[in-house]
Design a protein around this motif. Structure first.
Motif, PDB file in Angstrom:
ATOM      1  N   VAL A   1       0.857  -1.197   0.000  1.00  0.00           N
ATOM      2  CA  VAL A   1       0.000   0.000   0.000  1.00  0.00           C
ATOM      3  C   VAL A   1       0.889   1.241   0.000  1.00  0.00           C
ATOM      4  N   VAL A   2       1.002   1.867  -1.163  1.00  0.00           N
ATOM      5  CA  VAL A   2       1.934   2.983  -1.338  1.00  0.00           C
ATOM      6  C   VAL A   2       1.269   4.349  -1.230  1.00  0.00           C
ATOM      7  N   GLY A   3      -0.042   4.371  -1.025  1.00  0.00           N
ATOM      8  CA  GLY A   3      -0.739   5.646  -0.870  1.00  0.00           C
ATOM      9  C   GLY A   3      -1.104   6.289  -2.192  1.00  0.00           C
ATOM     10  N   PRO A   4      -1.628   7.506  -2.141  1.00  0.00           N
ATOM     11  CA  PRO A   4      -2.072   8.184  -3.366  1.00  0.00           C
ATOM     12  C   PRO A   4      -0.912   8.492  -4.300  1.00  0.00           C
ATOM     13  N   GLU A   5      -1.223   8.498  -5.591  1.00  0.00           N
ATOM     14  CA  GLU A   5      -0.210   8.781  -6.603  1.00  0.00           C
ATOM     15  C   GLU A   5       0.010  10.289  -6.744  1.00  0.00           C
ATOM     16  N   PHE A   6       1.174  10.665  -7.248  1.00  0.00           N
ATOM     17  CA  PHE A   6       1.488  12.072  -7.488  1.00  0.00           C
ATOM     18  C   PHE A   6       0.456  12.680  -8.445  1.00  0.00           C
ATOM     19  N   VAL A   7       0.165  11.975  -9.525  1.00  0.00           N
ATOM     20  CA  VAL A   7      -0.956  12.313 -10.398  1.00  0.00           C
ATOM     21  C   VAL A   7      -2.086  11.372 -10.001  1.00  0.00           C
ATOM     22  N   THR A   8      -3.160  11.905  -9.486  1.00  0.00           N
ATOM     23  CA  THR A   8      -4.228  11.100  -8.893  1.00  0.00           C
ATOM     24  C   THR A   8      -4.635   9.928  -9.793  1.00  0.00           C
ATOM     25  N   GLY A   9      -4.559   8.725  -9.243  1.00  0.00           N
ATOM     26  CA  GLY A   9      -5.008   7.526  -9.936  1.00  0.00           C
ATOM     27  C   GLY A   9      -4.042   6.950 -10.952  1.00  0.00           C
ATOM     28  N   SER A  10      -2.878   7.571 -11.152  1.00  0.00           N
ATOM     29  CA  SER A  10      -1.930   7.096 -12.169  1.00  0.00           C
ATOM     30  C   SER A  10      -1.069   5.989 -11.569  1.00  0.00           C
ATOM     31  N   THR A  11      -1.612   4.794 -11.548  1.00  0.00           N
ATOM     32  CA  THR A  11      -0.943   3.678 -10.861  1.00  0.00           C
ATOM     33  C   THR A  11       0.246   3.115 -11.621  1.00  0.00           C
ATOM     34  N   ARG A  12       0.580   3.690 -12.772  1.00  0.00           N
ATOM     35  CA  ARG A  12       1.835   3.336 -13.439  1.00  0.00           C
ATOM     36  C   ARG A  12       3.019   3.909 -12.667  1.00  0.00           C
ATOM     37  N   MET A  13       2.744   4.756 -11.685  1.00  0.00           N
ATOM     38  CA  MET A  13       3.804   5.446 -10.956  1.00  0.00           C
ATOM     39  C   MET A  13       4.206   4.650  -9.706  1.00  0.00           C
ATOM     40  N   LYS A  14       3.807   5.055  -8.519  1.00  0.00           N
ATOM     41  CA  LYS A  14       4.258   4.370  -7.304  1.00  0.00           C
ATOM     42  C   LYS A  14       3.764   2.922  -7.242  1.00  0.00           C
ATOM     43  N   ALA A  15       2.518   2.697  -7.600  1.00  0.00           N
ATOM     44  CA  ALA A  15       1.993   1.325  -7.561  1.00  0.00           C
ATOM     45  C   ALA A  15       2.757   0.429  -8.526  1.00  0.00           C
ATOM     46  N   GLY A  16       3.025   0.950  -9.731  1.00  0.00           N
ATOM     47  CA  GLY A  16       3.788   0.166 -10.697  1.00  0.00           C
ATOM     48  C   GLY A  16       5.188  -0.139 -10.214  1.00  0.00           C
ATOM     49  N   THR A  17       5.813   0.844  -9.563  1.00  0.00           N
ATOM     50  CA  THR A  17       7.157   0.626  -9.017  1.00  0.00           C
ATOM     51  C   THR A  17       7.124  -0.446  -7.933  1.00  0.00           C
ATOM     52  N   ALA A  18       6.120  -0.392  -7.076  1.00  0.00           N
ATOM     53  CA  ALA A  18       5.989  -1.390  -6.015  1.00  0.00           C
ATOM     54  C   ALA A  18       5.800  -2.783  -6.597  1.00  0.00           C
ATOM     55  N   GLN A  19       4.962  -2.893  -7.614  1.00  0.00           N
ATOM     56  CA  GLN A  19       4.736  -4.196  -8.243  1.00  0.00           C
ATOM     57  C   GLN A  19       6.014  -4.730  -8.875  1.00  0.00           C
ATOM     58  N   LYS A  20       6.763  -3.852  -9.526  1.00  0.00           N
ATOM     59  CA  LYS A  20       8.034  -4.263 -10.126  1.00  0.00           C
ATOM     60  C   LYS A  20       9.001  -4.763  -9.062  1.00  0.00           C
ATOM     61  N   LEU A  21       9.086  -4.077  -7.935  1.00  0.00           N
ATOM     62  CA  LEU A  21       9.972  -4.509  -6.855  1.00  0.00           C
ATOM     63  C   LEU A  21       9.579  -5.888  -6.333  1.00  0.00           C
ATOM     64  N   VAL A  22       8.286  -6.096  -6.140  1.00  0.00           N
ATOM     65  CA  VAL A  22       7.827  -7.392  -5.617  1.00  0.00           C
ATOM     66  C   VAL A  22       8.086  -8.505  -6.620  1.00  0.00           C
ATOM     67  N   LEU A  23       7.841  -8.235  -7.894  1.00  0.00           N
ATOM     68  CA  LEU A  23       8.135  -9.241  -8.923  1.00  0.00           C
ATOM     69  C   LEU A  23       9.618  -9.582  -8.956  1.00  0.00           C
ATOM     70  N   ASN A  24      10.477  -8.553  -8.860  1.00  0.00           N
ATOM     71  CA  ASN A  24      11.918  -8.800  -8.785  1.00  0.00           C
ATOM     72  C   ASN A  24      12.248  -9.745  -7.637  1.00  0.00           C
ATOM     73  N   MET A  25      11.653  -9.474  -6.488  1.00  0.00           N
ATOM     74  CA  MET A  25      11.946 -10.255  -5.288  1.00  0.00           C
ATOM     75  C   MET A  25      11.492 -11.698  -5.448  1.00  0.00           C
ATOM     76  N   ILE A  26      10.301 -11.890  -6.007  1.00  0.00           N
ATOM     77  CA  ILE A  26       9.776 -13.246  -6.163  1.00  0.00           C
ATOM     78  C   ILE A  26      10.624 -14.042  -7.141  1.00  0.00           C
TER      79      ILE A  26
END
Length: 269
Positions: free
Chosen positions: A178-203
């Protein structure tokens, strides 16, 4: 209100200087690894469940739509060259098919039955694992896919950025960064996308290490697909064998991988 859809912490972005835009984006991005760090125990438990299944012939499927689907495909496509595994060991699937990698396919993510149909094109076995990727945790394509996979006895997990999402309720291992609201509201390619990429890397990285695809800290099974990788492999062999560069490179090219070359050298010495 979904956390991923909540209003940005910043107002009037268009009135900011470029420096302020970038500085504030960077400030927000720094919160992402902290959010991922909070779920490392859950990621660890999931990986511990994946590894023995893949050791028995299971595969890893990623399913997602839009940015989430593209991130899954990216991670899957990098496993064969990095670890020398078959191209059908880690499989990334996106709503709308391969065409959707470059261009959005309208309404593709709204079909709850399509992901399972996409998986079935590869066949499936009881040792397979399916990971649904959806920042919102509400994408029908992803929810329907993991629901059916779990019903069929496959191991399931999810990577999402909203707490207690419908997707999380459908899987064995929900991973909620849970990374909170995006810098541009709802643009989940930003923080959410980065978080998903990190988790995929880890897995994928931890799974490949535990499957024996890394020796020490080296990618000993990487594919020698360009000059840079041949050079890297040559250095690895030089370090492992004390051979001069020319002999190390020759041995690498003859045997086809760092592992095969070093194993051969050690068997002869």
């Amino acid at each position: 209100m979904k956390v991923t859809e909540s209003s940005s912490n910043y107002e009037n972005l268009e009135e900011m200087s470029v420096l302020d835009i970038l500085s504030n984006m960077n400030k927000e991005d720094q919160t992402v690894p902290l959010a991922v760090g909070k779920i490392v125990p859950q990621i660890s438990a999931f990986v511990e469940a994946i590894v023995p299944r893949m050791a028995k012939g299971g595969r890893l499927f990623y399913i997602g739509a839009g940015t989430s689907g593209r991130l899954g495909i990216l991670d899957a496509s990098e496993c064969p060259p990095t670890y020398g595994v078959p191209h059908d060991l880690v499989i990334g699937l996106i709503a709308g098919g391969d065409h959707a990698i470059r261009k959005a396919v309208e309404n593709a993510e709204d079909d709850p039955n399509q992901a399972w149909s996409d998986i079935q094109e590869y066949g499936f076995n009881a040792n397979d694992t399916v990971i649904g990727i959806a920042a919102s945790g509400t994408t029908p394509y992803v929810i329907g896919g993991v629901r059916k996979a779990r019903h069929e006895g496959l191991l399931t997990g999810a990577i999402t950025c909203n707490p207690n999402s419908p997707l999380s309720k459908e899987v064995d291992f929900p991973l909620e960064a849970v990374v909170g609201p995006e810098f541009v509201t709802g643009s989940t390619r930003m923080k959410a996308g980065t978080a998903q990429k990190l988790v995929l890397n880890m897995i994928s990285t931890s799974v490949m290490i535990k499957l024996g695809r890394v020796k020490g800290n080296k990618m000993v099974d990487m594919q020698l697909s360009n000059a840079k990788l041949v050079e890297r492999g040559t250095r690895m062999i030089m370090e492992a064998t004390n051979l001069p560069e020319g002999e190390a490179k020759k041995l690498l090219l003859e045997k086809g991988s760092v592992r095969a070359a070093t194993d051969y050298f050690q068997s002869k010495n």
